[in-house]
Design an enzyme around this catalytic site. Structure first.
Site, PDB file in Angstrom:
ATOM      1  N   PRO A  81       0.552   1.971  -2.741  1.00  0.00           N
ATOM      2  CA  PRO A  81       0.820   3.298  -3.301  1.00  0.00           C
ATOM      3  C   PRO A  81       1.863   3.221  -4.424  1.00  0.00           C
ATOM      4  O   PRO A  81       2.811   2.438  -4.338  1.00  0.00           O
ATOM      5  CB  PRO A  81       1.362   4.100  -2.117  1.00  0.00           C
ATOM      6  CG  PRO A  81       1.061   3.298  -0.908  1.00  0.00           C
ATOM      7  CD  PRO A  81       0.876   1.874  -1.320  1.00  0.00           C
ATOM      8  N   VAL A  82       1.654   4.015  -5.470  1.00  0.00           N
ATOM      9  CA  VAL A  82       2.541   3.980  -6.637  1.00  0.00           C
ATOM     10  C   VAL A  82       3.804   4.803  -6.365  1.00  0.00           C
ATOM     11  O   VAL A  82       3.760   5.795  -5.629  1.00  0.00           O
ATOM     12  CB  VAL A  82       1.772   4.569  -7.860  1.00  0.00           C
ATOM     13  CG1 VAL A  82       2.638   4.604  -9.101  1.00  0.00           C
ATOM     14  CG2 VAL A  82       0.528   3.744  -8.129  1.00  0.00           C
ATOM     15  N   GLY A 100       8.179   2.919  -3.257  1.00  0.00           N
ATOM     16  CA  GLY A 100       9.086   1.931  -2.680  1.00  0.00           C
ATOM     17  C   GLY A 100       8.394   0.702  -2.134  1.00  0.00           C
ATOM     18  O   GLY A 100       9.003  -0.105  -1.445  1.00  0.00           O
ATOM     19  N   LEU A 101       7.099   0.538  -2.440  1.00  0.00           N
ATOM     20  CA  LEU A 101       6.374  -0.625  -1.923  1.00  0.00           C
ATOM     21  C   LEU A 101       6.145  -1.691  -2.996  1.00  0.00           C
ATOM     22  O   LEU A 101       5.363  -2.628  -2.802  1.00  0.00           O
ATOM     23  CB  LEU A 101       5.051  -0.202  -1.285  1.00  0.00           C
ATOM     24  CG  LEU A 101       5.181   0.492   0.076  1.00  0.00           C
ATOM     25  CD1 LEU A 101       3.829   0.955   0.574  1.00  0.00           C
ATOM     26  CD2 LEU A 101       5.817  -0.403   1.123  1.00  0.00           C
ATOM     27  N   GLY A 102       6.799  -1.532  -4.127  1.00  0.00           N
ATOM     28  CA  GLY A 102       6.769  -2.590  -5.143  1.00  0.00           C
ATOM     29  C   GLY A 102       5.477  -2.671  -5.934  1.00  0.00           C
ATOM     30  O   GLY A 102       5.116  -3.749  -6.410  1.00  0.00           O
ATOM     31  N   SER A 103       4.777  -1.534  -6.108  1.00  0.00           N
ATOM     32  CA  SER A 103       3.470  -1.604  -6.777  1.00  0.00           C
ATOM     33  C   SER A 103       3.590  -2.097  -8.214  1.00  0.00           C
ATOM     34  O   SER A 103       2.783  -2.912  -8.661  1.00  0.00           O
ATOM     35  CB  SER A 103       2.749  -0.260  -6.708  1.00  0.00           C
ATOM     36  OG  SER A 103       3.141   0.569  -7.758  1.00  0.00           O
ATOM     37  N   ALA A 116       5.817  -4.094  -9.641  1.00  0.00           N
ATOM     38  CA  ALA A 116       6.094  -5.536  -9.689  1.00  0.00           C
ATOM     39  C   ALA A 116       4.860  -6.335  -9.291  1.00  0.00           C
ATOM     40  O   ALA A 116       4.544  -7.364  -9.896  1.00  0.00           O
ATOM     41  CB  ALA A 116       7.263  -5.873  -8.766  1.00  0.00           C
ATOM     42  N   ALA A 117       4.138  -5.842  -8.276  1.00  0.00           N
ATOM     43  CA  ALA A 117       2.956  -6.583  -7.807  1.00  0.00           C
ATOM     44  C   ALA A 117       1.869  -6.607  -8.880  1.00  0.00           C
ATOM     45  O   ALA A 117       1.222  -7.641  -9.084  1.00  0.00           O
ATOM     46  CB  ALA A 117       2.427  -5.969  -6.514  1.00  0.00           C
ATOM     47  N   ASP A 144      12.595  -6.642  -6.572  1.00  0.00           N
ATOM     48  CA  ASP A 144      11.154  -6.410  -6.410  1.00  0.00           C
ATOM     49  C   ASP A 144      10.340  -7.584  -6.943  1.00  0.00           C
ATOM     50  O   ASP A 144       9.481  -8.126  -6.249  1.00  0.00           O
ATOM     51  CB  ASP A 144      10.713  -5.136  -7.155  1.00  0.00           C
ATOM     52  CG  ASP A 144      11.031  -3.874  -6.380  1.00  0.00           C
ATOM     53  OD1 ASP A 144      11.901  -3.940  -5.493  1.00  0.00           O
ATOM     54  OD2 ASP A 144      10.419  -2.831  -6.667  1.00  0.00           O
TER      55      ASP A 144
HETATM   56  O1  PMV Z   1      11.928   1.836  -5.088  1.00  0.00           O
HETATM   57  P1  PMV Z   1      11.822   0.362  -5.026  1.00  0.00           P
HETATM   58  O2  PMV Z   1      11.218  -0.142  -3.798  1.00  0.00           O
HETATM   59  O3  PMV Z   1      11.248  -0.236  -6.253  1.00  0.00           O
HETATM   60  O4  PMV Z   1      13.264  -0.242  -4.851  1.00  0.00           O
HETATM   61  C1  PMV Z   1      14.311   0.061  -5.656  1.00  0.00           C
HETATM   62  C2  PMV Z   1      15.533  -0.596  -5.126  1.00  0.00           C
HETATM   63  C3  PMV Z   1      16.802  -0.155  -5.823  1.00  0.00           C
HETATM   64  O5  PMV Z   1      17.847  -0.899  -5.203  1.00  0.00           O
HETATM   65  C4  PMV Z   1      17.067   1.313  -5.598  1.00  0.00           C
HETATM   66  C5  PMV Z   1      16.770  -0.463  -7.303  1.00  0.00           C
HETATM   67  C6  PMV Z   1      16.780  -1.934  -7.644  1.00  0.00           C
HETATM   68  O6  PMV Z   1      16.411  -2.247  -8.790  1.00  0.00           O
HETATM   69  O7  PMV Z   1      17.155  -2.770  -6.827  1.00  0.00           O
END
Ligand code: PMV
Length: 320
Positions: A101-102, A105-108, A110-111, A152
């Site tokens: 999911p975009v 917080g699941l790193g979409s 970066a993946a 990420d």
């Molecule tokens: O939202 P995510 O899962 O891409 O994580 C961000 C994590 C933060 O610490 C809030 C930002 C970062 O760049 O580390």
């Protein structure tokens, strides 16, 4: 040139989000149940440099050159071409699919970058070392996040549990006892750039208070690493709750996240917290394997639009 495909997993942050941007450690693990995949296919009838991008999950069907220069896909391709020192690539079509999911917080982001960079580098016959892939994906993360810590792209590239400190060599974490997480999606999309900016504004307004909280999260994260190494999983739950209290104080939780966290705890989870940027996206609950279905059901009842069960273990170790 034959077709070439690559994929990369999603990820979750177990401890230390936000504080990691300010130099504190964070712990993140890959989530292999979801992934992004890129396939590069030659287009024998096309002219060199003609690159079609098909990312139909996000409604994208376009020629690369027509994408805005700051589009992450275009930036990833341009970054790769610069590293490989090439000015044109053979005509091809790049298909990108993702079950991650975009903006949750699941790193979409970066993946997708990692899968795309690897697939295109492989297609060009110039595969890259993980370190280079991660560095390039980090540059693309800057478009998504503004000032990413780099966690990420690191966890998604190496696909191993990591103890991460910004701008330092990556440490993998030894996991003595596998543990079970239920990931609950609030369904609320919350771009990380916004929450990272807000935390920065609050920190600038009250540096002493925010630095105290960052340091406290750093302490919790170090204790969590120790607990994971020793296989002390219930202690890990206590630390997750402590981390969540601080994230709430920092203003990055939300009513939806709080509701899911409370419902997981009521259903017997050992600990629960938001994961990633916050204000929406996903939360995680630590539970025994036997109780995972109950926690998952409780999360759905409390409004989670999706739940994922994942086992955190040393890569390569077999399922129970
Ligand atoms: O939202 P995510 O899962 O891409 O994580 C961000 C994590 C933060 O610490 C809030 C930002 C970062 O760049 O580390």
């Amino acid at each position: 040139m034959p077709a070439f495909a690559a994929s990369a997993p999603g990820k979750i942050i177990l401890f230390g989000e936000h504080a990691v941007v300010y130099g504190q450690p964070a712990i993140a693990v890959p989530v292999t149940q979801v992934k992004a995949r890129a396939t590069v296919m030659p287009n024998v009838r096309g002219t060199p440099g003609e690159v079609a991008i098909k990312a139909l999950d996000i409604g994208l069907d376009e020629v690369l050159d027509k994408l805005p220069e700051d589009d992450p896909i275009r930036a990833a391709v341009a970054g790769l071409m610069a590293i490989l020192n090439i000015s044109t690539i053979p005509a091809c079509s790049i298909k990108i699919t993702s079950t991650i999911p975009v903006a949750s917080g699941l790193g979409s982001g970066a993946a997708v970058s990692v899968a795309l960079i690897r697939a295109l580098a492989g297609f060009l016959g110039r595969p890259l070392a993980d370190e280079t892939v991660s560095k390039l994906a980090f540059e693309v993360e800057k478009i998504h996040h503004g000032t990413p810590s780099g966690i990420d792209n690191s966890v998604v590239t190496y696909a191993v549990p990591v103890f991460f400190i910004k701008a330092q060599p990556l440490h993998t974490i030894e996991i003595r006892e596998p543990f079970t997480l239920v990931i609950g999606d609030t369904g609320v999309s919350s771009p990380t750039r916004g929450t990272v900016n807000d935390v920065r504004l609050h920190w600038q307004a009250d540096p002493a208070r925010y630095e105290r909280m960052f340091a406290e999260i750093g302490r919790i994260t170090k204790n969590a690493r120790r607990a994971i190494k020793r296989g002390n999983i219930t202690q890990l739950g206590v630390l997750m709750d402590e981390n969540q209290t601080l994230l709430r104080e920092m203003g990055v939780s939300s009513p939806e996240l709080d509701r899911l966290v409370a419902s997981a705890k009521s259903a017997g989870a050992w600990g629960a917290k938001l994961s990633g940027g916050g204000r929406g996206g996903n939360m995680i609950a630590l539970t025994s394997q036997e109780n995972a279905a109950v926690v998952s059901e409780a999360l759905r009842h409390a409004g989670a639009v999706n739940t994922i069960l994942t086992q955190v273990r040393m890569p390569g170790s077999c399922e129970d």
